[in-house]
Scaffold this motif. Structure first.
Motif, short mmCIF file in Angstrom:
data_model
loop_
_atom_site.label_atom_id
_atom_site.label_comp_id
_atom_site.label_asym_id
_atom_site.label_seq_id
_atom_site.Cartn_x
_atom_site.Cartn_y
_atom_site.Cartn_z
N TYR A 157 22.33 -19.25 -44.17
CA TYR A 157 22.54 -20.49 -43.52
C TYR A 157 22.81 -20.66 -42.88
CZ TYR A 157 23.34 -25.55 -43.53
OH TYR A 157 22.68 -27.30 -43.29
N ALA A 158 24.38 -19.87 -41.69
CA ALA A 158 24.90 -19.76 -40.71
C ALA A 158 24.90 -19.79 -39.60
CB ALA A 158 25.98 -19.27 -41.42
N GLY A 159 23.62 -18.56 -39.61
CA GLY A 159 22.39 -18.10 -38.57
C GLY A 159 21.64 -18.78 -39.24
N ARG A 160 20.66 -19.39 -39.74
CA ARG A 160 19.34 -20.89 -39.45
C ARG A 160 20.92 -21.99 -38.84
NH1 ARG A 160 16.58 -20.88 -45.16
NH2 ARG A 160 15.22 -18.62 -44.95
N TRP A 161 21.13 -21.87 -39.04
CA TRP A 161 22.42 -23.39 -38.59
C TRP A 161 22.10 -23.04 -36.67
CZ3 TRP A 161 27.03 -25.15 -35.43
CH2 TRP A 161 27.13 -26.60 -35.55
N ARG A 162 23.02 -22.19 -36.97
CA ARG A 162 23.55 -21.54 -35.13
C ARG A 162 21.91 -21.68 -33.97
NH1 ARG A 162 27.27 -17.92 -37.43
NH2 ARG A 162 25.08 -16.39 -36.96
N GLU A 163 20.83 -20.85 -34.94
CA GLU A 163 19.49 -21.44 -34.38
C GLU A 163 18.97 -21.81 -33.86
OE1 GLU A 163 17.38 -17.84 -36.04
OE2 GLU A 163 19.21 -16.67 -36.11
N MET A 164 18.79 -23.27 -34.55
CA MET A 164 18.30 -24.37 -34.87
C MET A 164 18.69 -24.97 -33.22
SD MET A 164 18.28 -27.64 -37.59
CE MET A 164 19.72 -27.41 -37.93
N PRO A 165 17.79 -25.53 -32.96
CA PRO A 165 18.26 -26.26 -31.68
C PRO A 165 18.60 -27.88 -32.08
CG PRO A 165 15.78 -25.90 -31.08
CD PRO A 165 15.83 -24.92 -32.56
N LYS A 166 19.75 -28.33 -31.66
CA LYS A 166 20.23 -30.34 -31.80
C LYS A 166 20.59 -30.39 -30.76
CE LYS A 166 23.74 -27.02 -33.85
NZ LYS A 166 22.06 -25.23 -33.78
N VAL A 167 20.02 -32.06 -31.19
CA VAL A 167 20.54 -32.49 -30.15
C VAL A 167 21.83 -33.86 -30.59
CG1 VAL A 167 19.97 -34.68 -28.91
CG2 VAL A 167 18.53 -32.71 -29.17
N VAL A 168 22.84 -33.70 -30.17
CA VAL A 168 24.12 -34.72 -30.44
C VAL A 168 24.13 -35.66 -29.75
CG1 VAL A 168 26.38 -34.57 -30.85
CG2 VAL A 168 24.49 -32.58 -31.15
N PHE A 169 24.23 -37.39 -30.62
CA PHE A 169 23.90 -38.31 -29.89
C PHE A 169 26.13 -38.57 -29.92
CE2 PHE A 169 20.11 -37.95 -30.72
CZ PHE A 169 19.27 -38.53 -29.96
N SER A 170 26.12 -38.98 -28.75
CA SER A 170 27.90 -39.40 -29.24
C SER A 170 28.20 -40.08 -27.88
CB SER A 170 28.66 -38.84 -29.67
OG SER A 170 30.25 -39.15 -29.24
N SER A 171 29.02 -41.34 -27.74
CA SER A 171 29.59 -41.57 -26.40
C SER A 171 30.84 -41.15 -26.15
CB SER A 171 29.15 -43.57 -26.35
OG SER A 171 29.89 -44.21 -26.89
N THR A 172 31.24 -40.82 -27.64
CA THR A 172 32.70 -40.54 -27.17
C THR A 172 33.34 -39.15 -27.68
OG1 THR A 172 32.84 -40.11 -29.49
CG2 THR A 172 32.67 -42.19 -28.45
N ILE A 173 32.39 -37.94 -27.09
CA ILE A 173 33.07 -36.18 -27.21
C ILE A 173 32.38 -36.49 -25.72
CG2 ILE A 173 33.25 -36.00 -29.65
CD1 ILE A 173 30.29 -34.62 -29.68
N SER A 174 32.24 -34.65 -25.26
CA SER A 174 31.80 -34.42 -24.07
C SER A 174 31.04 -33.50 -23.81
CB SER A 174 33.33 -34.57 -22.76
OG SER A 174 34.03 -33.83 -22.98
N THR A 175 31.27 -32.65 -24.41
CA THR A 175 30.79 -31.30 -24.61
C THR A 175 30.34 -31.33 -25.95
OG1 THR A 175 32.84 -29.97 -25.00
CG2 THR A 175 31.97 -30.35 -22.16
N VAL A 176 29.05 -30.28 -26.32
CA VAL A 176 29.18 -29.77 -28.28
C VAL A 176 28.75 -28.40 -27.35
CG1 VAL A 176 28.11 -31.98 -28.47
CG2 VAL A 176 26.65 -30.42 -27.61
N ASP A 177 28.12 -27.71 -28.34
CA ASP A 177 27.73 -26.32 -28.58
C ASP A 177 27.05 -25.75 -29.77
OD1 ASP A 177 29.79 -26.09 -30.20
OD2 ASP A 177 30.70 -24.91 -28.71
N TRP A 178 26.59 -24.29 -29.82
CA TRP A 178 26.01 -23.79 -30.40
C TRP A 178 24.81 -24.66 -30.80
CZ3 TRP A 178 29.07 -20.29 -31.97
CH2 TRP A 178 29.86 -19.89 -32.21
N ASN A 179 24.18 -24.10 -29.75
CA ASN A 179 22.44 -24.37 -29.39
C ASN A 179 22.44 -26.08 -29.52
OD1 ASN A 179 19.42 -23.58 -29.20
ND2 ASN A 179 19.60 -23.35 -30.95
N ALA A 180 22.94 -26.63 -28.99
CA ALA A 180 22.70 -28.15 -28.66
C ALA A 180 22.80 -28.61 -27.74
CB ALA A 180 24.29 -28.46 -30.15
N ARG A 181 22.60 -30.45 -27.42
CA ARG A 181 22.83 -30.78 -26.22
C ARG A 181 23.04 -31.97 -26.45
NH1 ARG A 181 18.76 -34.23 -24.90
NH2 ARG A 181 16.54 -34.81 -25.65
N LEU A 182 23.78 -32.16 -25.85
CA LEU A 182 24.44 -33.73 -25.62
C LEU A 182 23.72 -35.02 -24.86
CD1 LEU A 182 27.10 -35.42 -26.43
CD2 LEU A 182 28.38 -34.53 -25.30
#
Length: 187
Positions: free
Chosen positions: A76-101
């Motif tokens: 699961y951890a490997g699959r989660w890291r590899e899965m592309p992600k989009v994070v929606f937030s106005s209160t955080i400034s950075t994301v990682d682990w194959n994600a964009r903000l």
């Protein structure tokens, strides 16, 4: 056009988190955990609200390196890291682990993402999913219902301006009396 699915664990009385954001009420099994892992493995893009992102990203990036990690947790951890992600937030400034903000209008961005070619998108997080729900963007609801009443907290469904008609397309039971019901939005 992509399909958008809202899938979460919830209590029998309809909450995804108990009061105080408690999540310890879920009754998992190896079979259910594998179902979630396979789902992550087949998700083309995951959309996260800030709270769910913080919960997931605080554990899964290194869960496979923890002492006693099971083969299923490692997978699961490997699959989660590899899965592309989009994070929606106005209160955080950075994301990682194959994600964009995304810090701007979530509904506009989700609408744009749905219009793209690609596989299934999953959406998670109560606030983000409720915005997509009210905008009529969710194509499928997957309720992973646990046999517990928590009496309050964060609801799976939000207040809506209009009815949403659904069709039951799958029902499945898991150990510990957990039931998965999958509904498609009738348009």
């Amino acid at each position: 056009m992509r399909n958008l699915t809202f899938a979460m664990n919830l209590s029998l009385d309809g909450y995804i988190a108990a009061p105080g954001d408690g999540l310890g009420w879920g009754v998992s099994s190896d079979e259910l955990f594998q179902w979630w892992s396979d789902r992550v493995g087949s998700t083309d893009l995951a959309l996260y609200g800030r709270k769910l992102w913080e919960t997931m990203s605080s554990h899964w990036p290194t869960a496979d390196q923890q002492p006693g990690a099971t083969p299923a947790q490692i997978e699961y951890a490997g699959r989660w890291r590899e899965m592309p992600k989009v994070v929606f937030s106005s209160t955080i400034s950075t994301v990682d682990w194959n994600a964009r903000l995304v810090t701007y209008d979530a509904v506009a961005e989700i609408t744009r993402l749905k219009a793209d070619d690609g596989g299934r998108m999953d959406i998670g997080g109560a606030t983000l999913a409720s915005a997509a729900m009210r905008a009529g963007l969710i194509d499928e609801y997957v309720l992973v219902t646990h046999p517990v009443l928590v009496g309050g907290g964060t609801p799976f469904f939000t207040a809506l301006d209009n009815w949403v008609n659904l069709s039951l397309v799958e029902i499945r039971t898991f150990p510990n009396d957990v039931v998965v019901a999958r509904y498609e939005t009738r348009r």
